[in-house]
Scaffold this motif. Sequence first.
Motif, mmCIF file in Angstrom:
data_model
loop_
_atom_site.group_PDB
_atom_site.id
_atom_site.type_symbol
_atom_site.label_atom_id
_atom_site.label_comp_id
_atom_site.label_asym_id
_atom_site.label_seq_id
_atom_site.Cartn_x
_atom_site.Cartn_y
_atom_site.Cartn_z
ATOM 1 N N GLN A 36 0.317 -1.098 13.031
ATOM 2 C CA GLN A 36 -0.328 -0.604 14.246
ATOM 3 C C GLN A 36 -1.845 -0.804 14.160
ATOM 4 N N ALA A 37 -2.432 -0.362 13.037
ATOM 5 C CA ALA A 37 -3.877 -0.500 12.868
ATOM 6 C C ALA A 37 -4.253 -1.960 12.615
ATOM 7 N N GLY A 38 -3.459 -2.649 11.809
ATOM 8 C CA GLY A 38 -3.794 -4.015 11.386
ATOM 9 C C GLY A 38 -3.821 -5.009 12.533
ATOM 10 N N GLU A 39 -2.844 -4.900 13.442
ATOM 11 C CA GLU A 39 -2.814 -5.822 14.595
ATOM 12 C C GLU A 39 -4.038 -5.555 15.483
ATOM 13 N N TYR A 40 -4.311 -4.264 15.659
ATOM 14 C CA TYR A 40 -5.432 -3.865 16.516
ATOM 15 C C TYR A 40 -6.750 -4.394 15.955
ATOM 16 N N ILE A 41 -6.958 -4.202 14.646
ATOM 17 C CA ILE A 41 -8.214 -4.624 14.007
ATOM 18 C C ILE A 41 -8.320 -6.150 14.003
ATOM 19 N N GLU A 96 12.681 -0.041 10.752
ATOM 20 C CA GLU A 96 11.359 0.553 10.517
ATOM 21 C C GLU A 96 11.024 0.633 9.031
ATOM 22 N N GLU A 97 9.750 0.479 8.721
ATOM 23 C CA GLU A 97 9.294 0.716 7.346
ATOM 24 C C GLU A 97 9.362 2.226 7.099
ATOM 25 N N ILE A 98 10.068 2.642 6.052
ATOM 26 C CA ILE A 98 10.220 4.097 5.820
ATOM 27 C C ILE A 98 9.025 4.638 5.035
ATOM 28 N N GLY A 143 -14.656 -3.748 4.704
ATOM 29 C CA GLY A 143 -13.279 -3.487 4.292
ATOM 30 C C GLY A 143 -12.806 -2.155 4.848
ATOM 31 N N ILE A 144 -11.533 -2.120 5.253
ATOM 32 C CA ILE A 144 -10.907 -0.889 5.765
ATOM 33 C C ILE A 144 -9.627 -0.692 4.953
ATOM 34 N N ALA A 145 -9.542 0.428 4.239
ATOM 35 C CA ALA A 145 -8.494 0.571 3.221
ATOM 36 C C ALA A 145 -7.458 1.636 3.598
ATOM 37 N N PRO A 146 -6.247 1.527 3.028
ATOM 38 C CA PRO A 146 -5.184 2.507 3.276
ATOM 39 C C PRO A 146 -5.171 3.592 2.197
ATOM 40 N N MET A 158 -6.969 0.259 -6.298
ATOM 41 C CA MET A 158 -6.652 -1.168 -6.301
ATOM 42 C C MET A 158 -7.115 -1.862 -5.020
ATOM 43 N N ILE A 159 -6.840 -1.257 -3.879
ATOM 44 C CA ILE A 159 -7.104 -2.001 -2.641
ATOM 45 C C ILE A 159 -8.602 -2.089 -2.330
ATOM 46 N N PRO A 160 -9.382 -1.012 -2.448
ATOM 47 C CA PRO A 160 -10.836 -1.231 -2.318
ATOM 48 C C PRO A 160 -11.348 -2.279 -3.318
ATOM 49 N N SER A 185 -9.804 4.989 2.981
ATOM 50 C CA SER A 185 -8.899 5.858 3.735
ATOM 51 C C SER A 185 -9.490 7.260 3.738
ATOM 52 N N GLU A 186 -9.508 7.880 4.892
ATOM 53 C CA GLU A 186 -10.063 9.232 5.011
ATOM 54 C C GLU A 186 -9.215 10.246 4.254
ATOM 55 N N ARG A 187 -8.015 9.821 3.814
ATOM 56 C CA ARG A 187 -7.144 10.767 3.105
ATOM 57 C C ARG A 187 -7.377 10.755 1.594
ATOM 58 N N VAL A 188 -7.985 9.674 1.087
ATOM 59 C CA VAL A 188 -8.157 9.558 -0.372
ATOM 60 C C VAL A 188 -9.518 8.945 -0.736
ATOM 61 N N GLY A 247 5.372 -11.040 9.602
ATOM 62 C CA GLY A 247 4.921 -9.780 10.199
ATOM 63 C C GLY A 247 4.119 -8.892 9.277
ATOM 64 N N SER A 248 3.991 -9.275 8.019
ATOM 65 C CA SER A 248 3.217 -8.470 7.071
ATOM 66 C C SER A 248 1.772 -8.936 6.948
ATOM 67 N N PHE A 249 1.398 -9.974 7.680
ATOM 68 C CA PHE A 249 0.054 -10.527 7.498
ATOM 69 C C PHE A 249 -0.452 -11.155 8.786
ATOM 70 N N GLY A 286 -14.437 7.986 8.042
ATOM 71 C CA GLY A 286 -14.032 8.309 9.408
ATOM 72 C C GLY A 286 -12.709 7.677 9.748
ATOM 73 N N GLN A 287 -12.405 7.723 11.061
ATOM 74 C CA GLN A 287 -11.136 7.158 11.523
ATOM 75 C C GLN A 287 -11.417 6.076 12.567
ATOM 76 N N HIS A 288 -10.942 6.294 13.781
ATOM 77 C CA HIS A 288 -11.001 5.220 14.778
ATOM 78 C C HIS A 288 -12.429 4.786 15.107
ATOM 79 N N SER A 333 -5.605 -9.412 7.440
ATOM 80 C CA SER A 333 -4.963 -8.136 7.705
ATOM 81 C C SER A 333 -3.622 -8.084 6.982
ATOM 82 N N ASN A 334 -3.588 -7.303 5.923
ATOM 83 C CA ASN A 334 -2.346 -7.114 5.160
ATOM 84 C C ASN A 334 -1.649 -5.870 5.681
ATOM 85 N N MET A 335 -0.388 -5.985 6.076
ATOM 86 C CA MET A 335 0.238 -4.859 6.782
ATOM 87 C C MET A 335 1.584 -4.459 6.169
ATOM 88 N N GLY A 336 2.429 -3.874 7.002
ATOM 89 C CA GLY A 336 3.660 -3.211 6.532
ATOM 90 C C GLY A 336 4.713 -4.155 5.969
#
Length: 519
Positions: free
Chosen positions: A251-256, A403-405, A168-171, A177-179, A198-201, A476-478, A227-229, A269-272
Amino acid sequence: AALRSALRTKVPLRAGQMCYSSSVPTVKLFIDGKFVESKTSEWLEIHNPATNEVIARVPKATHEEMLAAAESCSRSFHSWSETSALTRQQVFLRYQQLIKDNIKELAKAITVEQGKTLADAEGDVFRGLQVVEHACSITSLMLGETLPSITKDMDTYTYRLPLGVCAGIAPFNFPAMIPLWMFPMGMVCGNTYLLKPSERVPTCTMLLAKLLQDAGAPDGTLNIIHGQHDAVNFICDHPAIKAISFVGSNQAGEYIYERGSRNGKRVQSNMGAKNHGVVMPDANKENTLNQLVGAAFGAAGQRCMALSTAVLVGEARNWLPELVERTKALRVNAGDQPGADLGPLISPQAKERVCSLIQSGVDEGAKLVLDGRNVKVKGYENGNFVGPTIISGVTPEMKCYTEEIFGPVLIVLEADTLDDAIRLVNKNPYGNGTAIFTTNGATARKYTHEVDVGQVGVNVPIPVPLPMFSFTGSRGSFRGDTNFYGKQGIQFYTQIKTVTSQWKAEDATLKSPAVTMPT
Ligand code: NAD
């Protein structure tokens, strides 16, 4: 606090490392049942978004550490998948109780790293807890199918079996909730799990891992890397990993999705998102405006299901001044301060991005009816705060619409009719969530039937399905074909084996080879 400090150590600085104060705690890796200090020389800072103070450092795990984590998952798979479903169920029954017992501690860890209010952080844990509770029904969820006597003396039945190692790769926006959408569903099916928070939280996830260990999950069944990439690429490429759950940006979700699929893995892949709230003139005005304000600005708009786009239909366009007045009453403050309705954005970069999208709306001719860009929060002057902002007169070609704000910004469009509103929503590439506000059943039915969005609320502003259903964002969200949690989650984390067996009486023994295709 004791739980948190158990997971962090204060390490002295070593030569060659970036220059941090030695009093800044480090987040550990979780490998083979141990919380271990990374040997990396690359660290990322974690900031409190309300102050921008550095509160911890998170490692970018080395390749050897990531390999050790994946190997631990592989080694544990055989015994965990052979552990009875009843025993796995017991682990998660204990786990849900431990999460309940520690909900305040988990929420505090979220608020300090992510910024959302404490009450909202408890909601974050609670919605994840519900997935764990659902996972406890594994003995029903994993049932196969049977058809006895498919032909003479022959029965067919199916088993649902785990896949192997899942990842799993989380935001950053839902640290609990997401993990909890990910590893409990994967593990209860008998898979072992490699998680990259997420490396931020990361701290809340580490606390959740400690609680899972306390609940009795054997060593190696859950491993956590940071980590990141490089960590993401490692997960996409490692041959032992059979399936990847991702939640985050497009951006990350399409790539993964693409890299993981190319390597033969299942990927969900759940996205924006850009979630539209369609307001009909017959709606209950007070209820609708309160729902809109709560769903647009709660969590400072950093929810993938935030209702970020209002579509006022017909006479409902006259409700704008009242919408603005109600929004003005919201209090912006650090998430741990009493009475805070919304906290800061995750980073100074996020704040800058949100402010520039607000400005783009102004530059393209929309009207800034409430401007939160210069909000000041006493005592938290360095925080990443943006106050609630409303932009009206928005049209579909504007950047603030396309754009998603992902901030506390509600954009407002107008439509003459319900059909116009449906056309607008269906033309938007995202399909995560939408809501309609009306008192007319036929209007609600038409909307839910014709709108091409995966999750629809009728007088419900944030229609995130409970875990007995699945999270069914679309378009486009999935990316993928089976969604998170619910029946689809079980499907994602299992494969089916079909057994056809024949037990004939002795006197019915075949007397010669049957060379034609059996029918
Ligand atoms: P993000 O894509 O920046 O990060 C998510 C994860 O991907 C992180 O673990 C990160 O390390 C990794 N990552 C980031 N950029 C990457 C890249 N270029 N290549 C590979 N990996 C990368 O997302 P975020 O900012 O943490 O979260 C916000 C986004 O998540 C928003 O777009 C929001 O709508 C979306 N989101 C969607 C859902 C949903 O269920 N649809 C739920 C929550 C959040």
